[in-house]
Design a protein around this motif. Structure first.
Motif, PDB file in Angstrom:
ATOM      1  N   ASN A   1     -20.149  32.274 108.991  1.00  0.00           N
ATOM      2  CA  ASN A   1     -20.473  32.202 107.468  1.00  0.00           C
ATOM      3  C   ASN A   1     -19.954  33.406 106.677  1.00  0.00           C
ATOM      4  O   ASN A   1     -19.682  33.944 105.145  1.00  0.00           O
ATOM      5  CB  ASN A   1     -21.443  31.730 106.816  1.00  0.00           C
ATOM      6  CG  ASN A   1     -22.669  32.423 106.913  1.00  0.00           C
ATOM      7  OD1 ASN A   1     -22.321  33.711 107.469  1.00  0.00           O
ATOM      8  ND2 ASN A   1     -23.796  32.143 106.636  1.00  0.00           N
TER       9      ASN A   1
ATOM     10  N   ARG B   1     -17.151  32.388  98.874  1.00  0.00           N
ATOM     11  CA  ARG B   1     -18.094  32.135  98.188  1.00  0.00           C
ATOM     12  C   ARG B   1     -18.401  30.415  98.026  1.00  0.00           C
ATOM     13  O   ARG B   1     -19.078  30.115  98.338  1.00  0.00           O
ATOM     14  CB  ARG B   1     -18.230  32.650  96.743  1.00  0.00           C
ATOM     15  CG  ARG B   1     -19.138  33.943  96.668  1.00  0.00           C
ATOM     16  CD  ARG B   1     -19.038  33.752  95.078  1.00  0.00           C
ATOM     17  NE  ARG B   1     -18.286  33.816  94.467  1.00  0.00           N
ATOM     18  CZ  ARG B   1     -17.948  35.294  94.686  1.00  0.00           C
ATOM     19  NH1 ARG B   1     -17.773  36.435  94.921  1.00  0.00           N
ATOM     20  NH2 ARG B   1     -16.418  36.031  93.789  1.00  0.00           N
TER      21      ARG B   1
ATOM     22  N   ARG C   1     -19.571  29.241 101.448  1.00  0.00           N
ATOM     23  CA  ARG C   1     -21.112  29.599 101.715  1.00  0.00           C
ATOM     24  C   ARG C   1     -21.902  28.929 101.311  1.00  0.00           C
ATOM     25  O   ARG C   1     -22.758  28.186 100.836  1.00  0.00           O
ATOM     26  CB  ARG C   1     -21.623  31.032 101.273  1.00  0.00           C
ATOM     27  CG  ARG C   1     -20.685  32.153 102.166  1.00  0.00           C
ATOM     28  CD  ARG C   1     -21.639  33.565 102.203  1.00  0.00           C
ATOM     29  NE  ARG C   1     -20.510  34.755 103.020  1.00  0.00           N
ATOM     30  CZ  ARG C   1     -20.006  35.747 102.753  1.00  0.00           C
ATOM     31  NH1 ARG C   1     -20.960  36.097 101.808  1.00  0.00           N
ATOM     32  NH2 ARG C   1     -19.766  36.052 102.966  1.00  0.00           N
ATOM     33  N   SER C   2     -21.579  28.478  99.783  1.00  0.00           N
ATOM     34  CA  SER C   2     -22.553  27.316  98.708  1.00  0.00           C
ATOM     35  C   SER C   2     -22.314  26.536  99.041  1.00  0.00           C
ATOM     36  O   SER C   2     -23.411  25.439  98.247  1.00  0.00           O
ATOM     37  CB  SER C   2     -22.902  28.311  97.808  1.00  0.00           C
ATOM     38  OG  SER C   2     -21.538  27.496  96.258  1.00  0.00           O
TER      39      SER C   2
ATOM     40  N   SER D   1     -25.311  26.202 104.735  1.00  0.00           N
ATOM     41  CA  SER D   1     -26.809  27.170 104.369  1.00  0.00           C
ATOM     42  C   SER D   1     -27.141  27.493 105.632  1.00  0.00           C
ATOM     43  O   SER D   1     -27.063  27.865 106.873  1.00  0.00           O
ATOM     44  CB  SER D   1     -27.927  25.514 103.552  1.00  0.00           C
ATOM     45  OG  SER D   1     -27.491  24.720 104.504  1.00  0.00           O
ATOM     46  N   MET D   2     -28.051  28.803 105.323  1.00  0.00           N
ATOM     47  CA  MET D   2     -28.415  29.281 106.442  1.00  0.00           C
ATOM     48  C   MET D   2     -30.274  29.350 106.029  1.00  0.00           C
ATOM     49  O   MET D   2     -30.679  29.549 105.180  1.00  0.00           O
ATOM     50  CB  MET D   2     -28.354  30.139 105.915  1.00  0.00           C
ATOM     51  CG  MET D   2     -28.214  30.897 107.278  1.00  0.00           C
ATOM     52  SD  MET D   2     -26.824  32.569 107.368  1.00  0.00           S
ATOM     53  CE  MET D   2     -27.306  33.109 109.368  1.00  0.00           C
TER      54      MET D   2
ATOM     55  N   TYR E   1     -32.590  27.365  95.074  1.00  0.00           N
ATOM     56  CA  TYR E   1     -31.719  28.379  94.844  1.00  0.00           C
ATOM     57  C   TYR E   1     -30.187  28.469  94.369  1.00  0.00           C
ATOM     58  O   TYR E   1     -29.494  28.176  93.953  1.00  0.00           O
ATOM     59  CB  TYR E   1     -31.436  30.029  95.614  1.00  0.00           C
ATOM     60  CG  TYR E   1     -31.603  31.085  95.538  1.00  0.00           C
ATOM     61  CD1 TYR E   1     -31.524  31.629  94.211  1.00  0.00           C
ATOM     62  CD2 TYR E   1     -30.306  31.460  96.056  1.00  0.00           C
ATOM     63  CE1 TYR E   1     -30.490  32.821  94.030  1.00  0.00           C
ATOM     64  CE2 TYR E   1     -29.150  32.366  95.736  1.00  0.00           C
ATOM     65  CZ  TYR E   1     -29.497  33.458  95.181  1.00  0.00           C
ATOM     66  OH  TYR E   1     -28.826  33.943  95.144  1.00  0.00           O
TER      67      TYR E   1
ATOM     68  N   VAL F   1     -27.105  29.098  91.896  1.00  0.00           N
ATOM     69  CA  VAL F   1     -25.583  29.422  92.392  1.00  0.00           C
ATOM     70  C   VAL F   1     -24.716  28.918  91.613  1.00  0.00           C
ATOM     71  O   VAL F   1     -23.346  29.130  91.313  1.00  0.00           O
ATOM     72  CB  VAL F   1     -25.965  29.708  93.839  1.00  0.00           C
ATOM     73  CG1 VAL F   1     -23.811  30.684  93.453  1.00  0.00           C
ATOM     74  CG2 VAL F   1     -26.047  30.769  93.854  1.00  0.00           C
TER      75      VAL F   1
ATOM     76  N   ALA G   1     -32.022  25.201 102.163  1.00  0.00           N
ATOM     77  CA  ALA G   1     -30.980  24.925 102.884  1.00  0.00           C
ATOM     78  C   ALA G   1     -30.876  23.941 103.004  1.00  0.00           C
ATOM     79  O   ALA G   1     -29.527  22.645 102.388  1.00  0.00           O
ATOM     80  CB  ALA G   1     -31.110  25.217 104.303  1.00  0.00           C
TER      81      ALA G   1
END
Lengths: 398, 279
Positions: free
Chosen positions: A74, A100, A103-104, A108-109, A128, A132, A177
């Protein structure tokens, strides 16, 4: 098409990666390069594919580069050379905004030390990723709450992470996640900081969730047992390089080199090796319609004191013992049918051998491995079970 | 031999140059700071002292409990009783305005320093300079720029009290767990989202400790400010020293201490607001 495709990726920390790359290609070791140029080789020529819906485990000791590799996926760390493709798109050429978005939405991590936001409630943590995305408060709280329910944290929404135990905190990390509903989950030593019991519980929970959600998961661990339990495929890393990729069983039965072999020494082999990989064909079987003297001759030739009785369609009906057959022979019986003992332990080919020891302890009769139709595929004698424990693969017929 | 370096002349010329060319700026600052301080002084002295004491006690009670409220009421009654009420309110106004500006300048600079190595490297020596240069050295140019009165005192107070706001903001942001920041990054947060929704709230306790320090340093400057012609307790202290009036010295001195304790405890309690409970 593979979900993630990593192609000849290098990560070299330092200001002169070209020189380090040249030295690597000339066969220099990581330590040599660091000594001569001050460049640190984090990842050395990693290539692998992760298929959609699988759990791909990257395993290695600390410093092997596994946590760097997962961050290349990522681009929390930028690869120095090579390409990483996600859904066929080269992410190494993405700009900040695209990154971005990736990643969004797509990934997810989950982190080793949870990395929760201590100033936010559990549900604010779980939602969260949606924050975002700028989702309205109500919707993201609801979805965060659902994710919490999914990981078994119903009713904890308004607590703070500091009030939760380690295992519960990592459930929040997992919920965070899951809430964004991305295709790919990156899990960096997600369970390593947990107590062994909690860890096993979390592993089971992950497998359960996975059977339902079918995410593509890249899971980093230093624990081989964990890797074997979770991984559809496992990549073993050493000094930044991938030394072997395969299924748990491939790695266990045919380690690529001494390093991998020493790594797997401690693993609980019995939970990984399945019946089909140590079964062999019996030296001799008898037919239920055989006469006692025919059966006796077959057994003598094969030097067996007991023998499986199998019909011509390869269905095992039981076992006969030498003493009983001798008795029938004296009585001049027409067939051995009267001597057949039908208490034969049976197993499916995919059963881990750990589950066979109890049966083997109760009887000297070899365990019969059957396919779905009940036809014999082979047998697992006690001696093979013992050999598998010691690391001999037990497949050769001795 | 090293040739003589006319540093003094250069600085004198510089100050003269600034006075001649940036007068409009100094006048603007004087109007702004002076106006704010005058306004607050007027406001604090508007209600009868008993009403103000009651307000302080209620604030103390809400933030720290009944014990501190009783202390506050008794202590400020003492201040009023020794006739130091008006200068104490004047000093409170100067301290609050100086703190407001120190925080308004210090926190953004601290954030920049935390995120940018170049800014950090540039800011550090300036902060050292501000904190260690003897106060009188910059009180003089301040008086030249702003004239005798409240403003040069407030400016000198601001300069002296600013560094902890920068330093502790910088420290607070740097101390935020890098894994938490990484998590925010991994979920695709923008730099602004990370700063305002993750780093800043997590750094807040440290930043508030900085604000507390700013207030304390500002209060410790009141005597110096008194010398520059600002009113308040500083002026009383200066008067007691110059007339060798031990009684007045005791009365004004104890008032400074009471105000200091009150502001310290109140600002400390405020920094705990909004922090999540831990296990």
């Amino acid at each position: 098409m593979s979900k993630i495709k990593v192609d000849h990726v290098y990560k070299i920390f330092g200001d002169d990666p070209e020189t380090a790359l040249k030295m690597l290609n000339e066969g220099a070791s990581k330590a040599e390069i660091q000594e001569k140029t001050g460049q640190v080789v984090g990842v050395n020529d990693a290539s692998f594919n992760v298929e959609e819906g699988e759990i791909f485990v990257i395993m290695g000791l600390s410093g092997s580069g596994k946590s760097t590799v997962v961050r290349l996926l990522n681009r929390l760390i930028d690869p120095t050379f090579g390409t990483v493709e996600v859904d066929g798109e080269d992410i190494t050429s993405m700009d900040e905004d695209q990154l971005r978005e990736l990643r969004s939405r797509k990934m997810s991590m989950v982190f080793q030390r949870f990395a929760l936001f201590p100033h936010r409630t559990v549900v604010e943590n779980a939602s969260y990723g949606l924050e975002v995305h700028r989702l309205p408060l109500e919707e993201r709280t609801q979805r965060g709450s659902e994710a919490l329910k999914r990981v078994g944290l119903e009713g904890w929404d308004n607590n703070y992470p500091g009030q939760l135990s380690g295992g519960m905190q990592q459930r929040v990390g997992l919920a965070r996640a899951l809430a964004v509903d991305s295709d790919i989950m990156l899990m960096d030593e997600a369970f390593s900081a947990l107590d062994p019991l909690i860890r096993r519980e979390m592993q089971d929970q992950l497998l359960e969730l996975q059977s339902e959600l079918k995410k593509t998961i890249v899971f980093i661990t230093h624990d081989l047992n964990e890797a074997m339990k979770l991984g559809d495929h496992i990549a073993v890393m050493r000094d930044g390089a991938i030394v072997q990729i395969g299924t748990a069983e491939e790695i266990l039965t045919t380690p690529a080199d001494d390093y991998v072999a020493s790594f797997i020494e401690d693993v609980d082999r019995t939970r990984v090796i399945v019946a089909s990989s140590i079964m062999r064909w019996p030296r001799e079987t008898v037919n239920p319609h055989d006469g006692p003297s025919v059966a006796l001759r077959k057994m003598k030739e094969a030097q067996l004191s007991q023998c499986l009785v199998m019909e011509s369609n390869r269905k095992v009906v039981g076992v006969v013992r030498e003493d009983d057959v001798v008795r029938l022979s004296r009585e001049r019986a027409g067939s051995i049918e009267a001597a057949i003992d039908d208490s034969v332990p049976r197993s499916k080919p995919e059963t881990p051998i750990a589950e066979l020891y109890a049966a083997a302890a109760e009887t000297s009769v070899p365990i019969v491995v059957e396919n779905e139709d009940g036809r014999m595929m082979g047998i697992v004698p006690r001696i093979s079970l013992l050999a598998a424990l010691s690391g001999e693969d037990g497949t050769n017929d001795s | 031999m090293i040739p003589e370096i006319p540093l003094g002349d250069w600085v004198t010329d510089l100050v003269q140059f600034l006075r001649d060319n940036l007068d409009f700026l100094f006048q603007a600052i004087r109007s702004l700071l002076g106006g704010l301080i005058d306004g607050l002084e007027w406001l604090f002295n508007l209600p009868p002292s008993l009403v103000m004491i009651a307000l302080f006690a209620i604030l103390a009670w809400r933030l720290r409990g009944i014990q501190f409220a009783i202390f506050t009421a008794l202590a400020f009654a003492l201040v009023d009783g020794v006739g130091m009420w008006e200068p104490t309110m004047d000093t409170l106004a100067v301290v609050l305005v100086a703190t407001l500006f120190a925080v308004a300048i210090g926190i953004p600079v601290g954030i920049l320093a935390a995120r940018n190595a170049v800014v950090n490297a540039a800011v550090r020596p300036i902060l050292d300079f501000m904190q260690t240069l003897p106060v009188f050295i910059y009180l003089l140019p301040a008086i030249m720029f702003f004239g005798i009165g409240t403003t040069p005192g407030a400016v000198a107070t601001l300069v002296f009290a600013l560094p902890p706001a920068v330093r502790l903001t910088n420290l607070g942001i740097r101390q935020v767990d890098p894994e938490v920041v990484e998590a925010a990054n991994a979920f695709g947060a923008t730099q602004n989202q990370i700063l305002f929704r993750v780093q800043f709230p997590l750094a807040l306790p440290t930043i508030m400790a900085g604000v507390n320090q700013v207030i304390m340093l500002a209060l410790s400057m009141v005597v110096i400010a008194g010398m520059a012609g600002a009113g308040g307790l500083g002026a009383e202290v200066v008067r007691s020293v110059s007339t060798v009036n031990i009684g007045l010295g005791a009365e004004s001195g104890i008032s400074v201490v009471i105000l200091a304790i009150f502001l310290d405890r109140v600002s400390e309690a405020m920094s705990a607001i909004g922090q999540p409970p831990s296990e």
